[in-house]
Enzyme design. Structure first.
Site, PDB file in Angstrom:
ATOM      1  N   LYS A 173       0.859  -1.186   0.000  1.00 34.17           N
ATOM      2  CA  LYS A 173       0.000   0.000   0.000  1.00 34.17           C
ATOM      3  C   LYS A 173       0.889   1.228   0.000  1.00 34.17           C
ATOM      4  O   LYS A 173       1.634   1.471   0.949  1.00 34.17           O
ATOM      5  CB  LYS A 173      -0.902  -0.004   1.228  1.00 34.17           C
ATOM      6  CG  LYS A 173      -1.763   1.253   1.320  1.00 34.17           C
ATOM      7  CD  LYS A 173      -2.760   1.173   2.458  1.00 34.17           C
ATOM      8  CE  LYS A 173      -3.579   2.446   2.530  1.00 34.17           C
ATOM      9  NZ  LYS A 173      -4.582   2.373   3.602  1.00 34.17           N
ATOM     10  N   LYS A 217      -2.021  -1.583  -3.869  1.00 30.22           N
ATOM     11  CA  LYS A 217      -2.889  -0.409  -3.833  1.00 30.22           C
ATOM     12  C   LYS A 217      -2.069   0.861  -3.899  1.00 30.22           C
ATOM     13  O   LYS A 217      -1.086   0.945  -3.170  1.00 30.22           O
ATOM     14  CB  LYS A 217      -3.673  -0.460  -2.520  1.00 30.22           C
ATOM     15  CG  LYS A 217      -4.589   0.703  -2.278  1.00 30.22           C
ATOM     16  CD  LYS A 217      -5.163   0.618  -0.899  1.00 30.22           C
ATOM     17  CE  LYS A 217      -5.975   1.866  -0.670  1.00 30.22           C
ATOM     18  NZ  LYS A 217      -6.374   2.005   0.688  1.00 30.22           N
TER      19      LYS A 217
HETATM   20  C1  PBG Z   1      -7.336   3.616   5.374  1.00 28.65           C
HETATM   21  C2  PBG Z   1      -7.697   3.304   3.987  1.00 28.65           C
HETATM   22  C3  PBG Z   1      -7.510   4.184   2.928  1.00 28.65           C
HETATM   23  C4  PBG Z   1      -8.056   3.566   1.814  1.00 28.65           C
HETATM   24  C5  PBG Z   1      -8.547   2.310   2.199  1.00 28.65           C
HETATM   25  N1  PBG Z   1      -8.308   2.160   3.557  1.00 28.65           N
HETATM   26  C6  PBG Z   1      -6.962   5.559   2.872  1.00 28.65           C
HETATM   27  C7  PBG Z   1      -5.725   5.926   3.549  1.00 28.65           C
HETATM   28  O1  PBG Z   1      -4.813   5.113   3.740  1.00 28.65           O
HETATM   29  O2  PBG Z   1      -5.650   7.092   3.935  1.00 28.65           O
HETATM   30  C8  PBG Z   1      -8.100   4.213   0.468  1.00 28.65           C
HETATM   31  C9  PBG Z   1      -9.154   3.758  -0.441  1.00 28.65           C
HETATM   32  C10 PBG Z   1      -9.431   4.659  -1.580  1.00 28.65           C
HETATM   33  O3  PBG Z   1      -8.786   5.709  -1.799  1.00 28.65           O
HETATM   34  O4  PBG Z   1     -10.345   4.317  -2.328  1.00 28.65           O
HETATM   35  N2  PBG Z   1      -6.731   2.679   6.134  1.00 28.65           N
END
Ligand code: PBG
Length: 337
Positions: free
Chosen positions: A204, A261
């Site tokens: 991520k 991601k």
């Molecule tokens: C938070 C989380 C995020 C997303 C999924 N879970 C955002 C972040 O890390 O700030 C992003 C999903 C998206 O942008 O569609 N744990």
């Protein structure tokens, strides 16, 4: 050049592109409704679906409407949903304590969906950002400048056990703390949740494409900024090899599914991860990827339907077995036509 000019070619790749029937015979990548996981936002109360301005077509649902939405997804062949709660600001605090309430919104939502659609795969994010007043995914260190890894992992384990108790099929730790997959696996096993799976947000990245999502769950509002800096825990967008280190760790710690991601801007990483693991690979087409296609379509600059499908095909072609996407419903509906 004369019009009778002829190349004496052995190979003419265009032969197989001449008709839709020929093209379909040689298609390498096929999208199916079963490829999709629909991320859905849930709010407390009985209000009508709340639109999210930076994500046209995406709503925050009351639990009753959430169940309806899951039903229509299920009918369209979408087998899975990922649920995200949006809490009122007044329930948030520095440590995200609302994440541990026995009657937390997310737990009620999971139970409602599982009751209505026992077969549907339900997963939830394991991270503190919907619950913390600062919007970070964990508990901050005393100086407030970083997230405390080990204290956060302890909180995540408690959260995962609660979610497993509510009936999720998969918990999805999205926080990027070190060692959380192994700790969550152990916590689940020791509480008789050996069959609850883990979809690890393995690679991520610290991405600016999460902006609209932060509107949706209010983690930006809480922090007062879209540009919350999560670079001390999420991966640096400059790095490829680092993703593979995370794959190795999450696999060793017991992850069932490995996620990359964002998806579209990280297709090379999806391919690398596909080649590095035999576990199923998920990719998350995030809010900003969705928003940019929607915005350009609204301006009349892109064809929404075609870009939607092309964006998803590219992610699958790169090697994703399943895709979390806000386009799940429309795409499944189109595939059914
Ligand atoms: C938070 C989380 C995020 C997303 C999924 N879970 C955002 C972040 O890390 O700030 C992003 C999903 C998206 O942008 O569609 N744990």
């Amino acid at each position: 050049m004369s019009s009778s000019f002829k190349l004496d070619l052995l190979h003419r790749p265009r032969r197989l592109r001449r008709s839709q029937a020929l093209r379909s015979l040689v298609e390498e990548t096929v999208l199916r409704p079963q490829d999709f996981i629909a991320p859905l936002f849930v709010i407390d109360g009985k209000s009508a679906p709340e639109p999210i301005s930076s994500m046209p077509g995406v709503f925050r649902f009351s639990i009753a409407d959430l169940v309806k939405e899951c039903r229509s997804l299920w009918k369209l062949g979408v087998p899975a949903v990922a649920l995200f709660p949006k809490l009122d600001k007044r329930y948030k605090d520095d440590e995200g304590t609302a994440a541990h309430q026995e009657d937390a919104l997310i737990l009620r939502a999971v139970r409602a969906v599982k009751k209505a659609l026992p077969e549907m795969v339900v997963m939830t994010d394991i991270a503190l950002d919907p619950y913390t007043s600062h919007g970070h995914d964990g508990i901050l260190t005393p100086d407030g400048r970083d997230v405390d890894n080990d204290r956060t992992v302890e909180a995540l384990c408690r959260m995962a056990v609660l979610h497993a108790g509510a009936g999720v099929d998969l918990v999805a730790p999205s926080d990027m703390m070190d060692g959380r997959i192994g700790a969550i696996r152990q916590a689940l096993n020791s509480r008789d949740f050996a069959m609850t799976g883990i979809m690890a947000y393995t690679a991520k990245y610290a991405s600016a494409y999460y902006g609209p999502f932060r509107d949706a769950v209010g983690s930006a509002g809480a922090a007062g900024t879209h540009h919350l800096d999560k670079r001390t825990y999420q991966l640096n967008p400059t790095n490829r090899r680092e993703a593979l280190i995370e794959v190795e760790l999450d696999e060793a710690e017991g992850a069932d599914i490995i996620m990359v991601k964002p998806a579209g801007p990280y297709l090379d990483i999806i391919r690398d991860v596909r080649e590095a693991t035999s576990k199923p690979v998920a990719a998350y087409q995030v809010s900003g990827e969705y928003a940019q296609i929607q915005a350009a379509a609204k301006m009349g600059w892109l064809d929404l339907d075609r870009c939607r499908v092309e964006s998803l095909l590219s992610i699958k072609r790169a090697g994703a077995d399943m895709i979390l996407t806000y386009f799940a419903k429309e795409t499944a509906a189109e595939l059914a036509r």
